[in-house]
Design an enzyme around this catalytic site. Structure first.
Site, PDB file in Angstrom:
ATOM      1  N   PRO A 115     -18.766 -34.115  -8.263  1.00 22.69           N
ATOM      2  CA  PRO A 115     -17.612 -34.725  -9.164  1.00 22.69           C
ATOM      3  C   PRO A 115     -16.024 -34.782  -8.156  1.00 22.69           C
ATOM      4  CG  PRO A 115     -18.175 -32.590 -10.063  1.00 22.69           C
ATOM      5  CD  PRO A 115     -18.929 -33.132  -8.050  1.00 22.69           C
TER       6      PRO A 115
ATOM      7  N   GLU B 212     -23.820 -25.617  -6.514  1.00 32.95           N
ATOM      8  CA  GLU B 212     -22.505 -25.789  -6.630  1.00 32.95           C
ATOM      9  C   GLU B 212     -22.201 -26.674  -5.786  1.00 32.95           C
ATOM     10  OE1 GLU B 212     -20.540 -23.548  -8.824  1.00 32.95           O
ATOM     11  OE2 GLU B 212     -22.809 -23.569  -9.274  1.00 32.95           O
TER      12      GLU B 212
ATOM     13  N   ARG C 132     -26.574 -54.583 -14.569  1.00 30.99           N
ATOM     14  CA  ARG C 132     -26.782 -55.448 -15.360  1.00 30.99           C
ATOM     15  C   ARG C 132     -25.706 -56.640 -15.343  1.00 30.99           C
ATOM     16  NH1 ARG C 132     -22.156 -54.536 -19.091  1.00 30.99           N
ATOM     17  NH2 ARG C 132     -22.712 -55.128 -20.464  1.00 30.99           N
TER      18      ARG C 132
ATOM     19  N   ASP D  27     -18.037 -58.449 -21.293  1.00 30.45           N
ATOM     20  CA  ASP D  27     -17.377 -57.512 -21.161  1.00 30.45           C
ATOM     21  C   ASP D  27     -15.983 -56.600 -21.074  1.00 30.45           C
ATOM     22  OD1 ASP D  27     -20.141 -56.407 -21.584  1.00 30.45           O
ATOM     23  OD2 ASP D  27     -20.771 -56.097 -20.182  1.00 30.45           O
TER      24      ASP D  27
HETATM   25 CL1  6GU Z   1     -21.045 -37.702  -9.841  1.00 28.66          CL
HETATM   26  N1  6GU Z   1     -22.126 -34.997 -10.005  1.00 28.66           N
HETATM   27  C1  6GU Z   1     -21.468 -33.958 -10.821  1.00 28.66           C
HETATM   28  N2  6GU Z   1     -23.110 -32.959 -10.750  1.00 28.66           N
HETATM   29  N3  6GU Z   1     -20.948 -33.944 -11.891  1.00 28.66           N
HETATM   30  C2  6GU Z   1     -19.792 -35.166 -11.531  1.00 28.66           C
HETATM   31  C3  6GU Z   1     -20.077 -36.111 -11.333  1.00 28.66           C
HETATM   32  C4  6GU Z   1     -21.420 -36.150 -10.504  1.00 28.66           C
HETATM   33  N4  6GU Z   1     -19.628 -36.535 -12.167  1.00 28.66           N
HETATM   34  C5  6GU Z   1     -18.315 -36.534 -12.529  1.00 28.66           C
HETATM   35  N5  6GU Z   1     -18.907 -35.264 -13.133  1.00 28.66           N
END
Ligand code: 6GU
Length: 265
Positions: A110, A137, A175, A190
């Site tokens: 994230p 984590e 794609r 798109d």
């Molecule tokens: Cl790539 N991994 C995780 N665990 N959570 C996320 C993410 C990735 N992208 C958004 N949330």
């Protein structure tokens, strides 16, 4: 057109998550036609000891578990065929990595670079990409610093692991490769490809429960249809995602149309 295949190496503790998505629809067709190869590598197979431990407690305390560096380094180095000894790590690090430097090694977290259509196009330019899926984590920081070449997030929310993110990236990237979509203009039209949201679509019947298809679409006037679609795309983008307009490529008359919208509404 040369239809070169693209190779993904996916490093995960849960390879089973990928099975059915790869066996349906576009991804299945891309694999069956030889345009896509996905190799799943179970990180646990590269963990040492009877219990093949892949996570451990965080130094400094606190909750949660952290992915250990050794199994992740071992998996990626074995599969991509390079190795970094501790002696080589400093000056020679770049040189050691050279043989495979054309393969992005992407950590899915994230905290990464936000994934978008532009990044999908960028990745579609490589013939081989490695994706590392985290659980727990997070990763030991040394994986981020000394193994990964990039870090990507698919949005501002927390997933339990990187596997679903890997599937999102795989879908969006493959794609775009020549030959994957039947229609050669496929991905060009798109949403987001032109930097705007897509215009509304309609199909038969012309009236459903009293709701009519817009007259212009039944007119057979292609110039009018094109203009209507472009205006709808602009309007929808302006209403829902105004920040996208800053980077969109617009003509003078399109800018005038937006100006007009902002005065009316
Ligand atoms: Cl790539 N991994 C995780 N665990 N959570 C996320 C993410 C990735 N992208 C958004 N949330």
């Amino acid at each position: 057109m040369l239809q070169c295949h693209m190779h993904f190496d996916i490093f995960t503790l849960f390879p089973g998550i990928f099975e059915s998505p790869l066996r349906e629809s576009m991804l299945k067709r891309a694999i069956d036609s030889g345009l896509l190869e996905v190799q799943l590598h179970n990180i646990r197979d590269y963990a040492e000891g009877r219990h093949q431990v892949t996570d451990d407690y965080p130094y400094g305390g606190g909750g949660g578990m952290v992915m250990k560096p050794e199994p992740v380094f071992s998996a990626v180095e074995t599969v991509l065929g390079f190795e970094m000894s501790s002696a080589m790590r400093n000056e020679a690090e770049a040189a050691v990595r050279q043989p495979n430097s054309e393969i992005p090694i992407i950590l899915l977290t994230p905290q990464g670079r936000p994934f978008n259509q532009q990044l999908a196009f960028e990745l579609a330019g490589y013939d081989r990409v490695a994706l590392i899926c985290g659980r727990y984590e997070g990763f030991d920081e040394r994986i981020r610093e000394h193994l990964a070449t990039d870090e990507i997030s698919i949005g501002d929310y927390v997933l339990t692991g990187g596997e679903l993110a890997a599937l999102v990236i795989l879908d969006a990237v493959i794609r775009l490769r020549p030959g994957v979509l039947g229609d050669p203009t496929g991905a060009v039209d798109d949403s987001h490809a032109g930097g705007l949201l897509e215009y509304p679509h309609y199909t038969r019947p012309p009236e459903f429960r009293g709701w009519q298809v817009p007259e212009v679409l039944l007119s057979g006037n292609h110039a009018k249809v094109e203009r209507w679609r472009r205006e709808q795309a602009l309007r929808r983008t302006w209403l829902r995602r105004p920040e996208l307009l800053e980077r969109a490529e617009l003509t003078d008359s399109e800018r005038a149309f937006l100006q007009q919208l902002s005065q009316k509404e």
